[in-house]
Enzyme design. Sequence first.
Site, PDB file in Angstrom:
ATOM      1  N   ASP A  88       0.857  -1.179   0.000  1.00 16.94           N
ATOM      2  CA  ASP A  88       0.000   0.000   0.000  1.00 16.94           C
ATOM      3  C   ASP A  88       0.897   1.235   0.000  1.00 16.94           C
ATOM      4  OD1 ASP A  88      -2.252   1.447  -0.053  1.00 16.94           O
ATOM      5  OD2 ASP A  88      -3.065   0.732   1.845  1.00 16.94           O
ATOM      6  N   ASP A 125      -3.679   7.017  -3.810  1.00 20.18           N
ATOM      7  CA  ASP A 125      -5.047   7.436  -4.154  1.00 20.18           C
ATOM      8  C   ASP A 125      -5.631   8.303  -3.050  1.00 20.18           C
ATOM      9  OD1 ASP A 125      -4.949   5.269  -2.431  1.00 20.18           O
ATOM     10  OD2 ASP A 125      -6.908   4.526  -3.004  1.00 20.18           O
ATOM     11  N   CYS A 278     -14.043 -24.812  17.516  1.00 23.63           N
ATOM     12  CA  CYS A 278     -13.183 -24.879  16.319  1.00 23.63           C
ATOM     13  C   CYS A 278     -12.118 -25.923  16.606  1.00 23.63           C
ATOM     14  CB  CYS A 278     -12.555 -23.498  16.093  1.00 23.63           C
ATOM     15  SG  CYS A 278     -11.226 -23.465  14.877  1.00 23.63           S
TER      16      CYS A 278
HETATM   17 ZN   LIG Z   1      -9.551 -22.252  15.978  1.00 20.95          ZN
END
Ligand SMILES: [Zn+2]
Length: 549
Positions: A88, A125, A278
């Site tokens: 960037d 920009d 998870c």
């Molecule tokens: Zn995880």
Amino acid sequence: MKFEIIDVDGLGRLGKIRVNNREMTTPNLFPVVHPFNNSVSILELEKIGAQCIFTNSFILYQNENLREKVRKEGIHNHLNFNGIVATDSGAFQQYFYDNQQFSIDSETIEKFQEDIESDFPVILDLPVQINDDYYTAKEKVNLTIKRAKENIVRRKSEKANWIGPIHGGIYTDLLSKSAIEMSKLDFAIYALGGLVKMFLDYRFELPVKMLLTVKKNITPNKPIHMFGLGLPQFFSLAVACGCDLMDSAAYILYAKENRYFTLSTGTKNLNELEEFPCNCPICSNYTPNDLKEFDKDLRIKLLAKHNLYVSFSELKTIRQSIREGNLWELVEQRVRCHPNLVNALRMIKDDRSFFEKYEKVYKNHGRLYSSEESLYRPLIFRYHKKLINTYRVPKEVLYLLILPELDLKGKNSPSIINWLNKLDRNAIINRQEIHIVFSSYIYGIVPIELIDTFPLGQYESIEFNNSNSLLNNNYKLIIEQYFKKNFSKYHKCAILIPDFYLDQYKQKIKFSEHNVINSLKSIISPFYKSNLAVFKEIDSVLNFFKGDE
Ligand SMILES: [Zn+2]
């Protein structure tokens, strides 16, 4: 740079980008990294699955010790990263924080990005922010286009594949102008900016609207990037609306606030979690309590790593769903984690004809319609268009029989088989003269001769309640259009609404009073006077038809 499109679904594109002997798949995420100070190391990012990263050339440039060193060794060596590096220019810092100490000129920072051999540098920009008034936004758009033209003249390095930012904020005309003008200039990637505040506020409708405006006006053969998109629950919708690439520091910024990404119920605070929902390496090895007890830096690092695992896992899921043609099915699931996402998905309704142009003619798998938003799918829009514009009722037909759609479609349903056998064996009416169509929640009218063709065959849908206004309006519209065109082909029209039917397990089930077919008679009655009736049995239908002679 080469951008090869391998498969498509919705406006989503599974593709390959090759640049400077490096390769990445699309859709993909560039995690944003600091040029020399990261909680999650670049090596760890690579292990988690990053094929590309985004870093800030301006911070490097400001650091006088590093500036020359990186100029000599190049950004890849400096970061010790073999994948694709985008840089960037510092515009984001300059304008998002409205900080004049970040002052830099285009020529200097753009040259610096070429010197350090960034694969994808960005021109300096002027991002339009959501609070900008029209005049300010217009000035920024014009100045960014002017700078883009100057950039093209100054370019020296063949290794630099420039990213062209597109701006306009909430002003659709400015956004269209920006996309059209930037399209005329040679950029490797076009990137939509000014979105971060919208993502922070969960205003997902705005980026969807902006993305679609850009897609309609941009050259189709280049990747479209969204600056600042890092919330994985929004990835699938963005991809379905044409986003190929995104970059974000959200994984680390959220981790700093103890926030943990999930795809099912959105972002969670670590303090709310008793268990990790998870199974990534972090969540398999630690409990939420472990993390709370660790020192701050380690906690941030581990949360950030989990956030990245979730992000990359979602991208794999999206790419796989493009291969299978199930991207809309995935989107409809994902938007369930926040009402603003559902509202954003509903906006595609106004652009169905645009989506339809890109919709595949055929897909291998049957479709699943599991939510009200399924009715917005381009596939259904296309079917309606074809039914009304190109479908022809068979010539020999005199009578129309409308059957309800049951749990199994067409000749897979025991009840429908019974009805068809009765019709085939009847000695009252010539079978060729009876046209059978099904009343369908999703498709409106399905002529029996088309039932095994895509997308009509092999689809499954939830049973909509006929009080659902979206469904009713959709159904009513298609039925009215069908009869407006075809009513004169049929002398008589019969609707079969049984008291009971046999389901797929051959169990006798009471026919639902909420089935949409119950409203059919009132919709069709303006087209037929006495020649329309509802029956419970096939025999009565045949006698009704025979009364004609
Ligand atoms: Zn995880």
